[in-house]
Motif scaffolding. Structure first.
Motif, PDB file in Angstrom:
ATOM      1  N   ASP A 115       0.836  -1.212   0.000  1.00  0.00           N
ATOM      2  CA  ASP A 115       0.000   0.000   0.000  1.00  0.00           C
ATOM      3  C   ASP A 115       0.864   1.253   0.000  1.00  0.00           C
ATOM      4  O   ASP A 115       0.544   2.242  -0.671  1.00  0.00           O
ATOM      5  N   PHE A 116       1.952   1.222   0.764  1.00  0.00           N
ATOM      6  CA  PHE A 116       2.839   2.378   0.861  1.00  0.00           C
ATOM      7  C   PHE A 116       3.473   2.670  -0.501  1.00  0.00           C
ATOM      8  O   PHE A 116       3.488   3.814  -0.960  1.00  0.00           O
ATOM      9  N   TYR A 117       3.970   1.637  -1.164  1.00  0.00           N
ATOM     10  CA  TYR A 117       4.580   1.833  -2.482  1.00  0.00           C
ATOM     11  C   TYR A 117       3.538   2.263  -3.515  1.00  0.00           C
ATOM     12  O   TYR A 117       3.826   3.086  -4.382  1.00  0.00           O
ATOM     13  N   ARG A 118       2.328   1.734  -3.411  1.00  0.00           N
ATOM     14  CA  ARG A 118       1.254   2.144  -4.316  1.00  0.00           C
ATOM     15  C   ARG A 118       0.936   3.624  -4.119  1.00  0.00           C
ATOM     16  O   ARG A 118       0.767   4.372  -5.091  1.00  0.00           O
ATOM     17  N   LYS A 119       0.894   4.064  -2.852  1.00  0.00           N
ATOM     18  CA  LYS A 119       0.609   5.472  -2.554  1.00  0.00           C
ATOM     19  C   LYS A 119       1.732   6.370  -3.078  1.00  0.00           C
ATOM     20  O   LYS A 119       1.471   7.414  -3.675  1.00  0.00           O
ATOM     21  N   VAL A 127       6.208   4.394 -11.102  1.00  0.00           N
ATOM     22  CA  VAL A 127       5.976   3.111 -10.456  1.00  0.00           C
ATOM     23  C   VAL A 127       7.061   2.829  -9.431  1.00  0.00           C
ATOM     24  O   VAL A 127       8.252   2.858  -9.759  1.00  0.00           O
ATOM     25  N   ILE A 128       6.641   2.589  -8.193  1.00  0.00           N
ATOM     26  CA  ILE A 128       7.558   2.220  -7.104  1.00  0.00           C
ATOM     27  C   ILE A 128       7.170   0.804  -6.697  1.00  0.00           C
ATOM     28  O   ILE A 128       6.026   0.539  -6.359  1.00  0.00           O
ATOM     29  N   LYS A 129       8.147  -0.108  -6.747  1.00  0.00           N
ATOM     30  CA  LYS A 129       7.871  -1.506  -6.360  1.00  0.00           C
ATOM     31  C   LYS A 129       8.747  -1.917  -5.210  1.00  0.00           C
ATOM     32  O   LYS A 129       9.842  -1.508  -5.065  1.00  0.00           O
TER      33      LYS A 129
END
Length: 129
Positions: A115-119, A127-129
């Motif tokens: 959720d943190f990376y999606r936010k 895109v942060i994975k």
């Protein structure tokens, strides 16, 4: 003018409207002030955290916005996920810090890493994975 059984003069209504406008301006300023960290340390200082199970099974799946015992999760995320984007000029350092701060504020604790990376991805437009 009669409103809900109250009689208000035009000058009194203007005075009330002025007060309402002032309150709205103060509220906007307060929101800006709350989200104004310039460093990861300033974000950390807004949160309290004690890791009662260091190295616990769920640690890798969660993100802490506070620093605990010398380990700084936000610094780790900055160093491993955001620093390269800053050096490639895809985002600025200020935007990276602001995104970390907003993700911490927007997500309830415990914050799932996914959720943190999606936010962060949503806020920064990458895109942060």
């Amino acid at each position: 003018m009669a409103i809900l059984g109250f009689s208000l003069s035009l000058s009194r209504m203007k005075s009330l409207q002025s007060c309402i406008d002032d309150l709205l301006r103060l509220k906007k300023t307060e929101v800006v002030h709350k989200m104004s960290a310039k460093t990861i340390r300033e974000i950390n200082d807004k949160y309290r955290y004690e890791d009662k199970k260091p190295g616990g099974a769920r640690d890798n799946s969660l993100v802490s916005c506070a620093q605990c015992d010398g380990y700084n999760e936000l610094q780790y995320i900055y160093d491993t996920k955001l620093k390269l984007l800053v050096s490639e000029r895809k985002i600025t350092e200020d935007k990276a810090i602001a995104a970390l701060e907003k993700a911490c504020a927007d997500l309830k604790n415990p914050r799932a890493r996914t959720d943190f990376y999606r936010k962060l991805s949503e806020i920064l437009g990458v895109v942060i994975k």
